[in-house]
Design an enzyme around this catalytic site. Structure first.
Site, PDB file in Angstrom:
ATOM      1  N   SER A 186     -38.892-129.221 -19.246  1.00  0.00           N
ATOM      2  CA  SER A 186     -37.730-128.553 -18.664  1.00  0.00           C
ATOM      3  C   SER A 186     -37.730-128.789 -17.163  1.00  0.00           C
ATOM      4  O   SER A 186     -38.795-128.859 -16.536  1.00  0.00           O
ATOM      5  CB  SER A 186     -37.775-127.049 -18.958  1.00  0.00           C
ATOM      6  OG  SER A 186     -36.678-126.385 -18.381  1.00  0.00           O
ATOM      7  N   ARG A 187     -36.532-128.894 -16.601  1.00  0.00           N
ATOM      8  CA  ARG A 187     -36.432-129.058 -15.148  1.00  0.00           C
ATOM      9  C   ARG A 187     -36.757-127.769 -14.415  1.00  0.00           C
ATOM     10  O   ARG A 187     -37.163-127.798 -13.250  1.00  0.00           O
ATOM     11  CB  ARG A 187     -35.029-129.523 -14.775  1.00  0.00           C
ATOM     12  CG  ARG A 187     -34.702-130.939 -15.191  1.00  0.00           C
ATOM     13  CD  ARG A 187     -33.316-131.342 -14.729  1.00  0.00           C
ATOM     14  NE  ARG A 187     -32.282-130.483 -15.282  1.00  0.00           N
ATOM     15  CZ  ARG A 187     -31.004-130.477 -14.892  1.00  0.00           C
ATOM     16  NH1 ARG A 187     -30.617-131.290 -13.919  1.00  0.00           N
ATOM     17  NH2 ARG A 187     -30.124-129.682 -15.472  1.00  0.00           N
ATOM     18  N   LYS A 200     -27.288-125.893 -31.441  1.00  0.00           N
ATOM     19  CA  LYS A 200     -25.838-126.079 -31.562  1.00  0.00           C
ATOM     20  C   LYS A 200     -25.200-126.025 -30.171  1.00  0.00           C
ATOM     21  O   LYS A 200     -25.725-125.339 -29.284  1.00  0.00           O
ATOM     22  CB  LYS A 200     -25.235-125.024 -32.497  1.00  0.00           C
ATOM     23  CG  LYS A 200     -25.291-123.576 -31.973  1.00  0.00           C
ATOM     24  CD  LYS A 200     -24.099-123.246 -31.102  1.00  0.00           C
ATOM     25  CE  LYS A 200     -24.273-121.942 -30.382  1.00  0.00           C
ATOM     26  NZ  LYS A 200     -23.225-121.688 -29.390  1.00  0.00           N
ATOM     27  N   ASP A 214     -18.081-122.647 -27.252  1.00  0.00           N
ATOM     28  CA  ASP A 214     -19.532-122.539 -27.403  1.00  0.00           C
ATOM     29  C   ASP A 214     -19.861-121.425 -28.392  1.00  0.00           C
ATOM     30  O   ASP A 214     -20.591-121.666 -29.361  1.00  0.00           O
ATOM     31  CB  ASP A 214     -20.210-122.306 -26.052  1.00  0.00           C
ATOM     32  CG  ASP A 214     -21.720-122.173 -26.196  1.00  0.00           C
ATOM     33  OD1 ASP A 214     -22.390-123.202 -26.386  1.00  0.00           O
ATOM     34  OD2 ASP A 214     -22.227-121.025 -26.125  1.00  0.00           O
ATOM     35  N   ILE A 256     -31.930-119.205 -24.512  1.00  0.00           N
ATOM     36  CA  ILE A 256     -31.976-119.260 -25.972  1.00  0.00           C
ATOM     37  C   ILE A 256     -33.387-119.566 -26.463  1.00  0.00           C
ATOM     38  O   ILE A 256     -33.819-119.077 -27.517  1.00  0.00           O
ATOM     39  CB  ILE A 256     -30.956-120.287 -26.524  1.00  0.00           C
ATOM     40  CG1 ILE A 256     -30.786-120.120 -28.034  1.00  0.00           C
ATOM     41  CG2 ILE A 256     -31.366-121.713 -26.183  1.00  0.00           C
ATOM     42  CD1 ILE A 256     -30.146-118.822 -28.445  1.00  0.00           C
TER      43      ILE A 256
END
Length: 316
Positions: free
Chosen positions: A45-46, A99, A177, A23
């Protein structure tokens, strides 16, 4: 940035983005690249990275190394969002939440209170509300008498969430979702409603539903039925239909097209994420928050009231 959280100048908002996944690459980065109100200053971020800016393995590392950040966008799965948002707010940063804004209603209520206490802006970014025909649909329904409504949100999980295991885990929402996108529109354009009954289909090997049927009622008894399915191949269905005294309304393509009695009255290209960041800039500069919990509350109610059906196992 003063303690109130309001910028001292009208320069770009220094933003850190957390959770560099699909996203972010598909929507956030392109929107930010064209928005002069923001300067993307860091990423955490991992697994993913953003070229040309400092990257960190965690939000904690980013906040420690980049004290000049004004705000963060949180784009990790909802199960992990509360702790990240809390860390950002305690560090004095405004927070944009993808979201759904969290895994539970109570944790987002806590974040709302914390943001207010710290004088910071918190944004629950219901992107589907910014689809181009949504406001036109709201205007039409406000001028009509609603008789009944139906939500049909059916798509292919393998197409939109390939290999994403978190969506099937407890707290991952499953078919809700995408379904919460429908609810974010419905709660914006329809009268207030509550769930009367629901059925949720759980694959035998998963902890989140693959389909659901939910029956809502408005305060004066008008039926609003929702049909969610995550296994629809081919053409995808993202539609909200309403029967009114002024004709039949169809808001289709996820809110991009509005038709009344079969005649298109509004249709434009999608610009949801640029509008989300425009709204985030507005609330940051105004020193206010924008956190509507109605869509998340409906999902919570569906899980609480819904009859659980076990269906065939799902394999990606």
């Amino acid at each position: 940035m003063p303690a109130s959280g309001k910028p001292t100048a009208l320069g770009p908002i220094a933003l850190g983005i957390v959770g560099v996944g699909k996203i972010v690459r598909d929507q956030h980065l392109p929107a930010l690249a064209k928005d002069a109100d923001f300067r993307l200053a860091a990423a955490a971020s991992r697994h993913g990275k953003v070229d040309g800016i400092p990257n960190f393995p965690s939000i904690e590392a980013m906040l420690e190394a980049m004290p000049g950040l004004d705000a963060v966008s949180l784009c990790m799965p909802p199960q992990f969002r509360h702790d990240a948002a809390r860390a950002a707010l305690l560090a004095g940063k405004h927070v944009f939440m993808e979201k759904p804004p969290g895994a539970t209603v109570s944790e987002v209520e806590h974040l709302k209170a914390l943001a207010a206490e710290r004088g910071l802006s918190l944004f629950a970014s219901w992107h589907s509300r910014y689809a181009p025909a949504v406001e036109a649909a709201k205007t039409f329904l406000a001028s009509a008498q609603l008789k009944a409504a139906k939500i049909v949100w059916k798509e292919d999980v393998r197409r939109w969430h390939p290999g994403q295991e978190w969506i099937w885990q407890a707290g991952g929402f499953g078919v809700f979702d995408p379904g919460i996108n429908a609810l974010s529109i419905a709660t914006h354009i329809l009268p207030p409603m509550f769930i009367a009954r629901a059925e949720l289909d759980f694959p035998a090997n998963r902890d989140a539903p693959v389909a659901a049927r939910v029956c809502f009622r408005t305060d004066n008894g008008i039926a609003v039925d929702m049909d969610l399915d995550w296994l629809q191949t081919g053409s995808q269905s993202w539609d909200i239909m309403a029967e009114t005294d002024r004709g039949a309304m169809v808001l289709s393509s996820g809110g991009a097209r509005l038709a009344i009695d079969g005649r298109a009255v509004h249709e434009e290209p999608e610009t949801e994420y640029p509008q989300l960041y425009r709204r985030f800039s507005e609330i940051v500069r105004a020193g206010v928050s924008d956190v509507d919990l109605a869509p998340l509350q409906h999902v919570a109610d569906a899980f609480m009231l819904g009859k659980r059906n076990v269906v065939d196992a799902f394999y990606d």
